[in-house]
Design an enzyme around this catalytic site. Structure first.
Site, PDB file in Angstrom:
ATOM      1  N   PRO A  38       0.888  -1.530   0.104  1.00  0.00           N
ATOM      2  CA  PRO A  38      -0.021   0.281   0.037  1.00  0.00           C
ATOM      3  C   PRO A  38       0.850   1.212   0.086  1.00  0.00           C
ATOM      4  O   PRO A  38       0.791   2.159   0.969  1.00  0.00           O
ATOM      5  CB  PRO A  38      -1.004  -0.212   1.188  1.00  0.00           C
ATOM      6  CG  PRO A  38       0.183  -0.968   2.233  1.00  0.00           C
ATOM      7  CD  PRO A  38       0.662  -1.944   1.327  1.00  0.00           C
ATOM      8  N   CYS A  39       1.574   1.414  -1.002  1.00  0.00           N
ATOM      9  CA  CYS A  39       2.193   2.762  -1.119  1.00  0.00           C
ATOM     10  C   CYS A  39       1.264   3.963  -1.257  1.00  0.00           C
ATOM     11  O   CYS A  39       1.503   5.286  -1.026  1.00  0.00           O
ATOM     12  CB  CYS A  39       3.060   2.918  -2.430  1.00  0.00           C
ATOM     13  SG  CYS A  39       2.186   2.376  -3.948  1.00  0.00           S
TER      14      CYS A  39
END
Length: 108
Positions: free
Chosen positions: A53-54
């Site tokens: 989850p950047c």
């Protein structure tokens, strides 16, 4: 070929819970580096978005910043809102409440 820093960044991203965000600076501090730009670059090169989850990494003032996946910042906003993070005018609403800190996560 990924660098050790990139691998460490991608591993750390997995600790950010759904519905929370962190900053590039907090991520760099967690990894015990002053190389915030290199950390930001590694976030942008995440090969496994959004599973890693950047999109949960934002600027220090709570603004969204960019997103290198298809759709850019608009996709980032939609992903965060789907997770319950409110965004208004490109900024995280109640930023202090949703800010994730890495205190309980092992480094590297």
């Amino acid at each position: 070929m990924a660098t050790p820093l990139q691998k460490a960044v991608w591993k750390a991203l997995k600790h950010i819970p759904e519905g929370r965000v962190t900053t590039y600076g907090a991520l760099a501090a967690h990894l015990e580096t002053d190389a915030v730009r290199a950390v930001a670059s590694a976030v942008g090169k995440n090969p496994d978005a959004p599973a890693t989850p950047c999109h949960r990494v934002v600027l220090a003032d709570g603004t969204l910043g960019g997103y290198s996946a298809k759709g850019g910042a608009e996709t980032k906003r939609r992903l965060l809102e789907r997770e319950g993070v409110a965004v208004k005018d490109g900024r995280i609403v109640d930023f202090g409440r949703v800010l994730y800190r890495f205190e309980d996560v092992e480094k590297g």
